[in-house]
Design a protein around this motif. Structure first.
Motif, PDB file in Angstrom:
ATOM      1  N   GLU A   1       0.827  -1.197   0.000  1.00  0.00           N
ATOM      2  CA  GLU A   1       0.000   0.000   0.000  1.00  0.00           C
ATOM      3  C   GLU A   1       0.865   1.252   0.000  1.00  0.00           C
ATOM      4  OE1 GLU A   1      -3.963   0.488   2.361  1.00  0.00           O
ATOM      5  OE2 GLU A   1      -2.365   1.318   3.608  1.00  0.00           O
ATOM      6  N   LEU A   2       0.533   2.173  -0.880  1.00  0.00           N
ATOM      7  CA  LEU A   2       1.141   3.501  -0.868  1.00  0.00           C
ATOM      8  C   LEU A   2       0.174   4.466  -0.196  1.00  0.00           C
ATOM      9  CD1 LEU A   2       2.571   3.737  -4.506  1.00  0.00           C
ATOM     10  CD2 LEU A   2       3.894   3.488  -2.406  1.00  0.00           C
ATOM     11  N   SER A   3       0.693   5.299   0.697  1.00  0.00           N
ATOM     12  CA  SER A   3      -0.144   6.266   1.404  1.00  0.00           C
ATOM     13  C   SER A   3       0.279   7.678   1.031  1.00  0.00           C
ATOM     14  CB  SER A   3      -0.009   6.083   2.929  1.00  0.00           C
ATOM     15  OG  SER A   3      -0.509   4.823   3.319  1.00  0.00           O
ATOM     16  N   PHE A   4      -0.719   8.509   0.771  1.00  0.00           N
ATOM     17  CA  PHE A   4      -0.467   9.894   0.401  1.00  0.00           C
ATOM     18  C   PHE A   4      -1.264  10.807   1.338  1.00  0.00           C
ATOM     19  CE2 PHE A   4      -0.013   7.258  -3.340  1.00  0.00           C
ATOM     20  CZ  PHE A   4       1.205   7.660  -3.868  1.00  0.00           C
ATOM     21  N   PRO A   5      -0.699  11.158   2.496  1.00  0.00           N
ATOM     22  CA  PRO A   5      -1.409  12.058   3.417  1.00  0.00           C
ATOM     23  C   PRO A   5      -1.429  13.477   2.880  1.00  0.00           C
ATOM     24  CG  PRO A   5       0.799  11.595   4.229  1.00  0.00           C
ATOM     25  CD  PRO A   5       0.610  10.737   3.019  1.00  0.00           C
TER      26      PRO A   5
END
Length: 429
Positions: A207-211
Motif C-alpha cells: 500500500e502507498l499512502s499519500f497524506p
C-alpha cells in the motif's frame, strides 16, 4: 581613406553579435521574435567556438565570453516570454461564475460568504451549516469558500504549478489517500485445452499512502477595500493566494521531505538504474563528478531516455532548471544539429532530442552528485492529492487596521510509479 570610413560605419551594426535584453515587448509575438533572434545569435557564436576548438584545441577567450553573454540573454528572453504566456494563460476569476448560471444553493452560499468576508457576519454561513452540514464550520478553522471559487483557485494554481500540470491529480474528501498495488504479478502460463489448470499464486499486496498536509497563506486587506462594493472579494482572495500556493507546492512536489509537506520525487532514494528496485528511483551517471563528461556529453541523455520503458518513454518530459538547460543548449549530435530546439511558437515548450522540456527552478544546479536532470512520464509517475475545499478564517484583530484572511488548503503528493521517472546523477558512477 574616405572610402574606408563608410565601410567601417556600415559594418558596425553587425559587429555586436551579442544582443541585449530588450525592453518589455508590447506583444507576445514581439517577445517570441526577440527570443528567436537571441537564439540565432547564440548558434552563430557557439558554432564559431566549436570551430576554434576543432582547429586550435581551445576556444578564444573573447568568443567564450560572448557566447556566455548571449546564452544569458537567451535565458532572459525565454523567461520574459514565459511570464507573458503565463499571464495570458491564467483564467480570469470574477463574479457570475465565468458566465455559468449558479444554482440557488450556490448563490445563497456565495452571498453568505461575501457577508462573512466583508463584515465578519457569520449568521448566513451558520444557517447554511444548520441546513447542510458540509457547508462549512467555524470550529474546523474557518469556512469553506464557495464551490465556484474553490474550482477557479484550483484552475489558476494548475496553470502556475508545473508539477501539478504534469502529474495525475486526485481529489479526496478524507485526510489521506491509500493506494494498493501488487508487489509481484499473478502467476500465469500456457496450458493445453484439456490440461489441468494449476491454481495461481495469491498476489502480494502493498500500500502507498499519500497524506494531505496543510498549506496556508494569509493575505491582508484594509476595511476600505472590503467596504467597496465594486471589488470582487472572491476574485481578490483567489488572486492573492494562487501564486504563493503554486510556488510552495511546486517546490514540495520536487524536493519536499515529506515532513508536514508532500514528498518530492528527488527525496526518494536514488540508485544506479542497473540496480533499480521498486521504491527507488533509477539514475544514469554522467561519468564525471559534478560535470558532463568531456567527450560525448549527450550520450548520457540518450542513456537516460532509453532507461525508461517504451510505454513511459513516449510520454516523456525532461525536467531541469534554466542553468542546466543553458549547458545543454550547446550540445550537438554527430551531424552537427543542435539537440536543444526552441519552441515552435509562443506558449509551446522548448524540446530536447524530440521531447518537451519543463523548466523547474527547484531542480538543483549541476554539481557533484546532484540529480539535476529528470526524465519521465510524470502523469504516470507522480500523484498529487487534493483534499476538497479551501477554507478562509477572518482575523480582524491580529494586525489592526488590516484584516487578515487565513486561507488554507490541504495537499499531498508522492511517487506512485517508481518505473516512470529516471534521473541524471553528476557523478563518476
Amino acid at each position: 581613406m574616405t572610402e574606408a570610413m563608410p565601410e567601417r560605419t556600415k559594418a558596425a551594426p553587425a559587429a555586436p553579435v551579442a544582443p541585449e535584453v530588450k525592453a518589455v515587448p508590447e506583444t507576445m509575438t514581439a517577445a517570441f521574435d526577440d527570443f528567436m533572434e537571441a537564439f540565432e545569435a547564440f548558434k552563430e557564436v557557439n558554432d564559431r567556438r566549436l570551430g576554434e576548438i576543432e582547429q586550435k584545441l581551445t576556444a578564444d577567450v573573447v568568443t567564450r565570453d560572448k557566447m556566455d553573454r548571449i546564452n544569458r540573454v537567451v535565458d532572459e528572453q525565454k523567461k520574459l516570454l514565459d511570464q507573458m504566456v503565463l499571464k495570458k494563460a491564467r483564467p480570469q476569476l470574477g463574479s457570475g461564475g465565468n458566465g455559468r448560471e449558479l444554482s440557488p444553493d450556490m448563490v445563497e452560499h456565495k452571498a453568505a460568504f461575501d457577508a462573512y468576508i466583508r463584515r465578519g457576519d457569520e449568521a448566513g454561513l451558520r444557517e447554511l451549516e444548520a441546513k447542510v452540514l458540509s457547508a462549512g464550520s467555524g470550529a474546523d478553522g474557518g469556512y469553506l469558500v464557495p464551490d465556484e471559487t474553490d474550482t477557479e483557485i484550483g484552475r489558476r494554481i494548475s496553470v502556475v504549478s508545473l508539477m501539478r500540470a504534469l502529474s495525475t491529480v486526485r481529489t479526496v474528501s478524507s485526510a489521506i489517500l491509500k493506494k494498493p498495488f501488487t508487489t509481484a504479478g499473478l502467476a500465469t502460463g500456457w496450458v493445453a485445452e484439456t490440461a489441468a489448470r494449476p491454481q495461481t499464486a495469491s498476489p502480494l499486496l502493498a500500500e502507498l499512502s499519500f497524506p494531505t498536509m496543510e498549506l496556508y497563506a494569509m493575505p491582508a486587506a484594509t476595511q476600505g477595500l472590503l467596504d467597496d462594493a465594486a471589488v470582487d472579494i472572491e476574485a481578490w482572495i483567489a488572486g492573492e493566494v494562487d501564486i504563493v500556493f503554486a510556488e510552495q507546492e511546486g517546490d514540495a512536489f520536487i524536493r519536499g521531505d515529506g515532513l508536514n509537506k508532500p514528498k518530492g520525487f528527488l527525496s526518494y532514494t536514488a540508485v544506479a538504474d542497473t540496480s533499480w528496485s521498486w521504491g527507488n528511483l533509477g539514475y544514469v551517471a554522467t561519468g564525471s563528478a559534478g560535470a558532463w563528461k568531456a567527450a560525448g556529453p549527450s550520450d548520457t541523455l540518450i542513456e537516460l531516455i532509453y532507461a525508461l520503458k517504451a510505454g513511459h518513454r513516449q510520454n516523456g518530459t525532461f525536467m531541469l532548471n534554466r542553468r542546466t538547460q543553458s549547458d545543454i543548449r550547446k550540445f550537438k549530435d554527430a551531424d552537427g544539429n543542435y539537440l536543444w530546439r526552441p519552441p515552435a511558437s509562443a506558449g509551446q515548450p522548448a524540446s530536447l532530442m524530440g521531447f518537451p522540456i519543463a523548466e523547474a527552478e527547484e531542480m538543483p544546479d549541476v554539481a557533484a552528485n546532484a540529480l539535476a536532470v529528470a526524465f519521465g512520464d510524470f502523469r504516470a509517475g507522480y500523484l498529487v492529492v487534493d483534499r476538497a475545499g479551501v477554507r478562509v478564517l477572518r482575523d480582524p484583530y491580529s494586525a489592526k487596521p488590516y484584516v487578515l484572511f487565513y486561507t488554507t488548503k490541504r495537499v499531498g503528493g508522492g511517487v506512485q510509479n517508481f518505473e516512470a521517472i529516471k534521473l541524471v546523477k553528476f557523478a563518476a558512477a
